[in-house]
Design an enzyme around this catalytic site. Sequence first.
Site, short mmCIF file in Angstrom:
data_model
loop_
_atom_site.label_atom_id
_atom_site.label_comp_id
_atom_site.label_asym_id
_atom_site.label_seq_id
_atom_site.Cartn_x
_atom_site.Cartn_y
_atom_site.Cartn_z
N LYS A 185 0.81 -1.23 0.00
CA LYS A 185 0.00 0.00 0.00
C LYS A 185 0.84 1.28 0.00
O LYS A 185 0.45 2.29 0.58
CB LYS A 185 -0.97 0.02 1.20
CG LYS A 185 -1.85 -1.22 1.29
CD LYS A 185 -2.66 -1.23 2.56
CE LYS A 185 -3.36 -2.55 2.74
NZ LYS A 185 -4.10 -2.66 4.00
N ASP A 221 -8.15 -7.49 10.24
CA ASP A 221 -9.54 -7.04 10.14
C ASP A 221 -10.57 -8.16 10.35
O ASP A 221 -11.68 -7.90 10.83
CB ASP A 221 -9.81 -6.31 8.81
CG ASP A 221 -9.30 -7.07 7.60
OD1 ASP A 221 -8.81 -8.21 7.76
OD2 ASP A 221 -9.36 -6.52 6.50
#
Length: 492
Positions: A185, A221
Site C-alpha cells: 500500500k 480485520d
Amino acid sequence: MGLCTSSLSGSDRLQDKFYQTKKWKYTIKDRTKLKQVENIVKPFILDDAVYKRVCDVMLDNFNRGLGKETNAEARVKMFPTYVRSVPDGTEEGDFLALDLGGTNFRVLLISLKGQEVNMESKIFLIPQHIMLGTGMQLFDHIADCIYKFMKEQKLEKKTLPLGFTFSFPCKQLGLAKAHLTTWTKGFKCEGVEGNDIVQLLHEAIKRRGDMEVECLAVINDTVGALMSCAHSDRQCAIGLILGTGTNACYIEKLENVGLWDSDYNDPKEVIINTEWGAMGDDGGLDFVITEYDKHVDKHSINAGKQIYEKMISGMYMGEIVRLVLEKLRRNGLLFGGEGSAELSQRGRFYTKYVSEIESDVDESDFKSTKQVFDELNLTNFTDEDCRIALYVCSLVSTRAAYLASAGIATLLNKMERKDVSVAVDGSLYRFHPHFHDLMVEKIEKLVTPGIRFKLMLSHDGSGKGAALVAAVANRLRDEEAMKEKDSKPNED
C-alpha cells in the site's frame, strides 16, 4: 437454517432477483443469439455438486494448514492469532485502538461498560516522506498522534491498554508480537520488515516518556469483525471480510492446531486467521476456473496467487464482468458490436457498477444501468443490452457469493457448533443488493442439517474490535494475576 438480518425476507428478494435476471431471455426473439449468449456465460452457472466439491477442497486445505507436518507446504496457512477468548460482557474501562492500513490512520478511545460502548476517534494523515522514511520516523509519528489524541481527550495521566489493527502482512508470534513480512500500500519504511511492530511502537512511546500506553494485542480485520460482533452476540465465532479482498477467521479447538506453541490453559481454543484467499494457488480449484479468471490472474500483480480471492472479491469482480461484456460485444451480441475506449480498458469497469446495475428494480427505464453505460461512453445500446448486462453481472456476483458460502459452510461444518453467528464486513457485502441473501440461500444447502447460522454486519471491527481484543487480554491477565495471588500461601 440461516437467519436473515435484512428487513425484506431472503426468499422474496431472491425471487425478485431471479425474475429480473431471467426475464431477459423472453425478450430475445432471435433464438440463435440467445443460445450464443448462454454459451458464453455458461461457465459461471455451477450446480450444488460443484460447490460441495469446493467445500471438500476447502476442508482439505484447512486441515493441511493446521497440521504441523503439512503446514509448510500448505497454501492456506491457518495462522493462530493468539486471541483465545471473545468478550464476555464484563469488560470495563477505557481502551485505545490504532487502525493503520493506509495513508490515513485512526486513533480511537473505546469506553466499555457492559453492553455499553462509547467511541471517540480522530483520523491522522501519514505524509509520504514518513511512508518512505525510516521505521523510527513512522513510529515516532504514530506515538506523537497518540499523545495529541490523549491530550485532547484529557487522558495524558491515565494508563491505557491498546489494541492495534495493523493491516499489513505479518507473522504473528504472540498476541502482542507480530513481525512485518513485507510492506504494501505504498509504504516502504526502512528497518521495519522482519521486526516486531509492537516493540517498535513501545520504543517510540518510551522515547517520548510522557504517556503510559501498552499495546496488548495486534490483530487483522477479520478478527476485528468477529470481536466487534461477539461483544453483543455470544454465538459469534466466525469473522468474514468481503471487500477489496476476502479472508475469514474462526474459533478452533487447540487440539486441532498442530502449530500451537503456547499454553493449553482454558479456554482451550484460539481464533485462526485462515488466509483462505490463497486456496487454489496449487491448482485445486482448476475445475471451476474460467477463461475470464485466467485472464484476470495473468494480468494481476500477483499472478498465480490468491486464486480463490480473485473469483470473489471487489478488486476483481468488475474486471471479470468487463471481460464477459467485451466477449459478447466482439461476437456482435451486445451494443451492436460497438464498444468504447473505456469498456476496452483493463480495470475500468468498477465493481461498484455491478452493484448499481443489479440495483435496477424497475426495468422500464434501467436508470442505473444506463448511467453506468454513459460513464463508459457507450452510446449504442438497447433495453435488451441492459438486460443482458444485468444477467452477466448477476451470474458473476452470484458465483462469488456462492463460492464465499462454500467457505463459510465448510467452517460451520468443521466447527460442529449448533448455533453460530458470522460477523461480516467489507464493501462488497455492504453495498451489493443481493449478496447477503444469496449467501444465506447457498449456505443452507451446503451446511450440515441441524446447524443454525446467522450472517450479521460487523460495525467498525478495525477500531472497536481492536479495543475489545485489548480489553479481553486485559481481563484475562487480571484473572490470571488473581489466581496466582490466591494460590500463594498466606504469609500472615
